[in-house]
Design a protein around this motif. Sequence first.
Motif, short mmCIF file in Angstrom:
data_model
loop_
_atom_site.label_atom_id
_atom_site.label_comp_id
_atom_site.label_asym_id
_atom_site.label_seq_id
_atom_site.Cartn_x
_atom_site.Cartn_y
_atom_site.Cartn_z
N LEU A 93 0.88 -1.38 0.02
CA LEU A 93 0.09 -0.07 0.03
C LEU A 93 0.85 1.39 0.04
N LEU A 94 1.72 1.15 0.60
CA LEU A 94 3.00 2.50 0.89
C LEU A 94 3.63 2.69 -0.57
N VAL A 95 4.03 1.47 -1.15
CA VAL A 95 4.58 1.57 -2.29
C VAL A 95 3.82 1.87 -3.67
N ALA A 96 2.81 2.03 -3.45
CA ALA A 96 1.78 2.18 -4.41
C ALA A 96 1.51 3.73 -4.84
N PHE A 97 2.02 4.39 -3.74
CA PHE A 97 1.90 5.88 -4.37
C PHE A 97 3.43 6.51 -4.42
N PRO A 98 3.41 6.75 -5.62
CA PRO A 98 4.99 7.21 -5.88
C PRO A 98 5.36 8.63 -5.40
N SER A 99 4.43 9.43 -4.87
CA SER A 99 5.07 10.41 -4.33
C SER A 99 4.81 10.66 -2.69
N LEU A 100 4.51 9.49 -2.09
CA LEU A 100 4.40 9.42 -0.84
C LEU A 100 5.60 9.64 0.10
N SER A 101 5.38 10.78 0.90
CA SER A 101 6.69 11.05 1.73
C SER A 101 6.38 11.22 3.44
N SER A 102 4.66 10.94 3.63
CA SER A 102 4.58 10.99 5.22
C SER A 102 3.42 9.96 5.40
N VAL A 103 3.51 9.23 6.63
CA VAL A 103 2.93 8.03 6.83
C VAL A 103 2.46 8.05 8.45
N ARG A 104 1.23 7.95 8.70
CA ARG A 104 0.68 8.20 9.95
C ARG A 104 0.08 6.79 10.34
N LEU A 105 0.73 6.12 11.33
CA LEU A 105 -0.10 4.77 11.50
C LEU A 105 -0.66 5.04 13.05
N VAL A 106 -1.87 4.65 13.25
CA VAL A 106 -2.58 4.86 14.42
C VAL A 106 -3.34 3.47 14.73
N ASN A 107 -2.99 2.60 15.74
CA ASN A 107 -3.46 1.51 16.02
C ASN A 107 -3.81 0.63 15.08
N VAL A 108 -2.74 0.58 14.11
CA VAL A 108 -2.67 -0.59 12.83
C VAL A 108 -2.23 -1.94 13.45
N SER A 109 -2.94 -2.56 12.87
CA SER A 109 -2.80 -4.02 13.54
C SER A 109 -2.24 -5.05 12.17
N LEU A 110 -1.26 -5.99 12.68
CA LEU A 110 -0.76 -6.90 11.57
C LEU A 110 -0.79 -8.45 12.09
N ASN A 111 -1.03 -9.14 11.25
CA ASN A 111 -0.97 -10.54 11.65
C ASN A 111 0.40 -11.26 11.88
N ASN A 112 1.27 -10.54 10.99
CA ASN A 112 2.61 -11.24 11.02
C ASN A 112 3.67 -10.13 10.43
#
Length: 423
Positions: free
Chosen positions: A161-180
């Motif tokens: 998801l992050l790589v899908a946006f070529p101009s992305l420079s800022s990421v905010r992750l709030v209570n993001v959950s991952l299985n592994n």
Amino acid sequence: MLPGLPVELHERILEHLQDERRTLRMCSLTCRAWVFFAQRHLFRKVRIERRPDSSAFLAVLQASTTGIADHVRELNLLGVLFTTNGLPPPELQHIIRLLVNLETLSIEAVDWPRAMDIMEYSRIASHSLSDAVAFLFPAPTLKALRLWNVHFESANDLLHLLVAFPSLSSVRLVNVSLNNVPERLAQSDGDAHRLRIEGLYVENYTTDGILVLFVDRLLKPPFETHLRRIEWDIDYRVGPYDAGAPVLLEAVRVSVGSLESCDVKFDDDTWLRDLDISRHRKLASLALGLRCTDGLFGATQVDKYTNLPEFLTTLNAPYLRRLQLSFTLLSTRPSCNHLPWQRMDDALVSLHKKHPSLALNFRVTVLMRPCERGDVIPLFVGRFPATVANSVPVSVDVCLIDCGDSTGHLTYVEQHMWSEPLQ
């Protein structure tokens, strides 16, 4: 339109109304010359909470003759807009495709679709998963991505998801959950080289630290992470402290040549013993947030934050321009008396003598019940007699929050905020 005034002045006047949506709507209907400027503020931020709203907004964009889509810079989407398997419906994809100047995308409360569902839905199986995600969210101009309460089956799903946006420079992750979180995130060095994150904001209160492991992987090869901004807020009452502090320190270390601001909120200040910012030439602002509300959630911990005064006394940051200390207090409870106030007072005097040009700021948030309201400034200032006596220039931002229930489920009632010098 007022005769005799240049268009630039009309624009400046409408800029002062950017938070007055009702007034802006009236202005857009009053004068044809005001339509562009009024709509620019009205549609700069768009929040869609229901599926009927997304259909209605799409109809507005398609019928617009004044370029409404060009004004949208920020789009906020709730999980109810997505299908049962987490995929964005066609009208949502169409909306994003029309927003050619979109800079910020926020997604809240959704279970992210599985990789196989994304590939099947996008019908471009011959391409990479990142390209398939980009097909679902066509936003090449996107600079900031904010995720609230989003669940991913795998850390690689979040990465794509992050790589899908070529101009992305800022990421905010709030209570993001991952299985592994696998040992190696990127499926290829190409994915790693496409990721150019400069601003990282991590807040977590609900999981066991697996989100921190994801951040840790981003700091290692083949990724080349050089952050300019770090915000870190992890509640270690619900996760292991030792798993988070080393990752935060590593993020600061690898960004020695790029870091400009760092904002950390913490329950345990042990990590300050290993924080070294003496070589961070671009670091201009450091904010440290102290949670002093033990009595709110359980027994009070004695001698908390004993490392903070030592850190302030020995701070070697010749390039730092601003230091903010944030306190969250229970004003009438004994829970704020266990902090090392005198040692912090002496440390601020020592810090000012070593770095006289350093701007110091206190941000004080006081949680209280309505019957406990009092004059907070004298209560707080009284804890820093040496700082006041030595005329150390410190500005104070005070925020009072009246709480009807202080048992751990705060009921927001009222907020008062002002600024004044500590004197």
